[in-house]
Scaffold this active site. Structure first.
Site, PDB file in Angstrom:
ATOM      1  N   ARG A  62      -5.582  -1.400  -6.623  1.00 15.67           N
ATOM      2  CA  ARG A  62      -5.490  -2.607  -5.795  1.00 15.67           C
ATOM      3  C   ARG A  62      -4.784  -3.686  -6.603  1.00 15.67           C
ATOM      4  O   ARG A  62      -4.968  -3.798  -7.816  1.00 15.67           O
ATOM      5  CB  ARG A  62      -6.871  -3.111  -5.383  1.00 15.67           C
ATOM      6  CG  ARG A  62      -7.550  -2.299  -4.281  1.00 15.67           C
ATOM      7  CD  ARG A  62      -6.860  -2.502  -2.935  1.00 15.67           C
ATOM      8  NE  ARG A  62      -7.580  -1.880  -1.850  1.00 15.67           N
ATOM      9  CZ  ARG A  62      -7.396  -0.638  -1.417  1.00 15.67           C
ATOM     10  NH1 ARG A  62      -6.514   0.149  -2.050  1.00 15.67           N
ATOM     11  NH2 ARG A  62      -8.073  -0.148  -0.399  1.00 15.67           N
ATOM     12  N   GLU A  79      -0.630  -9.229  -0.841  1.00 15.79           N
ATOM     13  CA  GLU A  79       0.128  -8.440   0.135  1.00 15.79           C
ATOM     14  C   GLU A  79      -0.027  -9.071   1.525  1.00 15.79           C
ATOM     15  O   GLU A  79      -1.115  -9.509   1.886  1.00 15.79           O
ATOM     16  CB  GLU A  79      -0.406  -7.004   0.165  1.00 15.79           C
ATOM     17  CG  GLU A  79      -0.168  -6.242  -1.117  1.00 15.79           C
ATOM     18  CD  GLU A  79      -0.736  -4.818  -1.080  1.00 15.79           C
ATOM     19  OE1 GLU A  79      -1.218  -4.385  -0.005  1.00 15.79           O
ATOM     20  OE2 GLU A  79      -0.705  -4.131  -2.113  1.00 15.79           O
ATOM     21  N   HIS A  90       2.859  -0.328  -1.510  1.00 18.38           N
ATOM     22  CA  HIS A  90       1.518   0.199  -1.237  1.00 18.38           C
ATOM     23  C   HIS A  90       1.581   1.467  -0.391  1.00 18.38           C
ATOM     24  O   HIS A  90       0.909   1.595   0.641  1.00 18.38           O
ATOM     25  CB  HIS A  90       0.654  -0.867  -0.540  1.00 18.38           C
ATOM     26  CG  HIS A  90      -0.830  -0.638  -0.708  1.00 18.38           C
ATOM     27  ND1 HIS A  90      -1.749  -1.664  -0.623  1.00 18.38           N
ATOM     28  CD2 HIS A  90      -1.551   0.492  -0.923  1.00 18.38           C
ATOM     29  CE1 HIS A  90      -2.966  -1.167  -0.783  1.00 18.38           C
ATOM     30  NE2 HIS A  90      -2.871   0.137  -0.966  1.00 18.38           N
TER      31      HIS A  90
END
Length: 343
Positions: free
Chosen positions: A204, A231, A248
């Site tokens: 993450r 993000e 991602h």
């Protein structure tokens, strides 16, 4: 029954329609009004499930087609009787593929030999264990740091973080995001890393302090980032200074998405006793997307690099992201899932 479903979850349209009213929406556009009379919420990571979204709704279960639950206020859901189910391990094969395609690709571009290298894996759960298995198969020395597993299983096969950072030529993060891991990769973390070491984050974004990483880049070797702070509004200055940048999508394999959707569907099916879906699994109808077994025995580093790049040409994803960083969500939404490879 009424189920509200993130429309970006693959293979799911048509699955629940014989049993419930299925409402499909963009995951970021799901509102409390959508959920007032909804029995189930089926999502990915883009829907923030908290009191603001859920208070006063009829939702009984949240099923997320993802490994993490940091987008869900678990304490609030537990307190209010909402059952939450994630999909642990669903993307582990895809992330493992990403790590080694990126590792060998970056090493090839920068002419870094990997023979005899030590890889430090921070977080040895589903993803970390898959990375460990491939690393050992390829002849890497492996260091594992996983305090919860060390407590449960004993310390023999684990090292502490300081030891890992001091010894590893490659540091790969695969820990969940929680209070103990948020910004764990800070200035002190990078100070302890070896000069020229690889740094890989597929966990993450919030696990990394971006300012500390930027300050450490002159000391580090290749830096590979798939998950980002803030993000979809990523730091383009950081992107410009690292070796591989992707939006991602490390876990975006065809097989990973099959497993994630299967887990999400099965959880809802079992909660509402829809027995016809207890063993649901999407079918792979395209032969080119079936997982492939690799034989890497006896290959040179260059040959291994070629095999990995053939099966996952990661620099294509890097290029598409660099020229369109503002299209983070679009690149994810329109991503063509790749097939997994294994040993």
């Amino acid at each position: 029954m009424k189920f509200v479903i993130d429309q970006a979850i693959p293979f799911i349209k048509g699955v629940f329609e014989p049993y419930a009213q299925a409402v499909y929406k963009d995951g970021t556009a799901i509102t409390r009004d959508d959920l007032i009379d909804a029995d189930a919420l089926i999502i990915r990571t883009r829907t923030r499930c908290n009191a603001e979204l859920l208070e006063g709704t009829a939702v009984k279960i949240i099923s997320t087609a993802a490994i993490g639950t940091d987008h869900i206020d678990m304490a609030w859901c537990n307190e209010h009787g909402i059952f939450v189910q994630n999909a642990p391990g669903c993307n582990s094969g895809g992330v493992m593929n990403y790590v080694f395609s990126a590792l060998y690709g970056a090493a090839s571009r920068e002419r870094i030999p990997l023979a005899g290298a030590t890889i430090g894996i921070v977080g040895a759960g589903h993803v970390g264990s898959r990375i460990e298995n491939m690393a050992r198969h390829l002849g890497f020395k492996v260091l594992l740091c996983d305090p919860p597993r060390a407590i449960e299983e004993g310390p023999a096969q684990f090292v502490d973080l300081d030891h890992l950072l001091a010894e590893a030529d490659v540091v790969s993060l695969s820990v969940p995001l929680n209070a103990s891991t948020q910004k764990m990769a800070d200035g002190e973390f990078f100070d302890k890393m070896k000069f020229g070491a690889f740094f890989i984050n597929t966990a993450r974004g919030e696990i990394v302090d971006d300012d500390a990483l930027l300050a450490a880049i002159p000391k580090l070797g290749p830096v590979i980032i798939d998950t980002w702070n803030n993000e979809p509004d990523v730091d383009v200055n950081l992107m410009a200074k690292i070796t591989i940048a992707t939006p991602h999508i490390a876990g975006y394999s065809h097989q990973g998405k099959q497993r994630a959707t299967a887990a999400a569907v099965r959880a809802v099916a079992r909660y509402f006793k829809i027995d016809a879906l207890y063993e649901f699994f999407p079918v792979t109808e395209i032969a080119e997307l079936e997982a492939v077994k690799l034989n890497l025995s006896g290959l040179t580093q260059g040959e291994i690099t070629s095999v990995f790049q053939y099966n996952y040409p990661i620099f294509t994803d890097d290029f598409m992201f660099r020229v369109n960083p503002e299209k983070f969500d679009e690149l994810r939404h329109l991503y063509r899932y790749r097939r997994e490879f294994y040993i």
